[in-house]
Design a protein around this motif. Sequence first.
Motif, PDB file in Angstrom:
ATOM      1  N   SER A  27      22.010  24.065  71.968  1.00  0.00           N
ATOM      2  CA  SER A  27      20.546  23.951  71.950  1.00  0.00           C
ATOM      3  C   SER A  27      20.069  22.510  71.844  1.00  0.00           C
ATOM      4  O   SER A  27      18.901  22.235  72.032  1.00  0.00           O
ATOM      5  CB  SER A  27      19.962  24.777  70.802  1.00  0.00           C
ATOM      6  N   ASN A 122       7.930  22.264  61.495  1.00  0.00           N
ATOM      7  CA  ASN A 122       7.877  23.691  61.172  1.00  0.00           C
ATOM      8  C   ASN A 122       6.547  24.339  61.525  1.00  0.00           C
ATOM      9  O   ASN A 122       6.348  25.531  61.296  1.00  0.00           O
ATOM     10  CB  ASN A 122       8.169  23.906  59.688  1.00  0.00           C
ATOM     11  N   THR A 147       7.200  24.853  70.574  1.00  0.00           N
ATOM     12  CA  THR A 147       7.840  25.708  69.579  1.00  0.00           C
ATOM     13  C   THR A 147       9.225  25.157  69.267  1.00  0.00           C
ATOM     14  O   THR A 147       9.896  24.617  70.144  1.00  0.00           O
ATOM     15  CB  THR A 147       7.967  27.171  70.047  1.00  0.00           C
ATOM     16  N   GLY A 148       9.606  25.299  68.018  1.00  0.00           N
ATOM     17  CA  GLY A 148      10.948  24.932  67.602  1.00  0.00           C
ATOM     18  C   GLY A 148      11.915  26.094  67.695  1.00  0.00           C
ATOM     19  O   GLY A 148      13.047  25.990  67.226  1.00  0.00           O
ATOM     20  N   ASP A 149      11.480  27.198  68.292  1.00  0.00           N
ATOM     21  CA  ASP A 149      12.300  28.402  68.386  1.00  0.00           C
ATOM     22  C   ASP A 149      12.602  28.718  69.849  1.00  0.00           C
ATOM     23  O   ASP A 149      11.925  29.532  70.476  1.00  0.00           O
ATOM     24  CB  ASP A 149      11.573  29.579  67.720  1.00  0.00           C
ATOM     25  N   ALA A 151      14.691  30.518  71.243  1.00  0.00           N
ATOM     26  CA  ALA A 151      15.073  31.902  71.532  1.00  0.00           C
ATOM     27  C   ALA A 151      13.877  32.740  71.981  1.00  0.00           C
ATOM     28  O   ALA A 151      14.058  33.811  72.560  1.00  0.00           O
ATOM     29  CB  ALA A 151      15.726  32.538  70.309  1.00  0.00           C
ATOM     30  N   THR A 152      12.664  32.260  71.728  1.00  0.00           N
ATOM     31  CA  THR A 152      11.471  33.025  72.127  1.00  0.00           C
ATOM     32  C   THR A 152      11.059  32.761  73.575  1.00  0.00           C
ATOM     33  O   THR A 152      10.231  33.491  74.119  1.00  0.00           O
ATOM     34  CB  THR A 152      10.286  32.706  71.207  1.00  0.00           C
ATOM     35  N   SER A 158       4.144  36.025  71.555  1.00  0.00           N
ATOM     36  CA  SER A 158       3.171  35.224  70.820  1.00  0.00           C
ATOM     37  C   SER A 158       1.867  35.987  70.595  1.00  0.00           C
ATOM     38  O   SER A 158       1.672  37.098  71.076  1.00  0.00           O
ATOM     39  CB  SER A 158       2.890  33.909  71.549  1.00  0.00           C
ATOM     40  N   ILE A 165       9.443  24.891  74.777  1.00  0.00           N
ATOM     41  CA  ILE A 165      10.241  24.169  73.803  1.00  0.00           C
ATOM     42  C   ILE A 165       9.621  22.789  73.604  1.00  0.00           C
ATOM     43  O   ILE A 165       8.966  22.245  74.496  1.00  0.00           O
ATOM     44  CB  ILE A 165      11.723  24.074  74.216  1.00  0.00           C
TER      45      ILE A 165
END
Length: 197
Positions: A27, A122, A147-149, A151-152, A158, A165
């Motif tokens: 990642s 965050n 986003t810091g995630d 995987a979404t 949302s 990303i």
Amino acid sequence: MKRRNFILSGLALGGLTTGRPGVAQDSAEVIDPYVVRMAAPYPAPGEVHVLPTRFRLYWTLPEGRALVYPVRVGRGDLYEAGEFFVGAKKEWPSWTPTPGMIEREPEKYARYADTGMPGGPNNPLGARALYLFTPERGDTFLRIHGTGDPATIGRAVSNGCAGLINPHIVDLYERVPMNARVVLHPKAPYEGSAMNG
């Protein structure tokens, strides 16, 4: 044919690519957005087009090209199709949940109702945010943000916003000026509208 109908009418983007977007298995390694060539008639350069069924955001370039970024979109009926413009841009924006978010999931959002959350890694809005406005409503509370995630990405998860990303939103943020036209295309599949990539 009006530019706003270019996707809805079933015209496709073609396959001229320079790489594949997204996040590699590691990642930490982010693959750059890639370029596609659009079939004519194509939208004017300098527009954002989100195709939720494809989970792709297109930033249109001159000469019928576009940069493509993978995105996540709003779940269920929280996704709102329409035409907007960029009414504000913020780096490491602060975030406060909307009343609708608090009503739907008070256990998750009520604690932020008064104070919100300062910008930072965050924060749900990530590294950058483009704020979507309309002439009639002003701020719609819809955003294109980071986003810091990772995987979404590629999912409808949302509260209505389009998410990229963080490295991709930083790149897009630098390209998109204030008042740029943004089209969030309908979720429902439409015949012949496949956009390659």
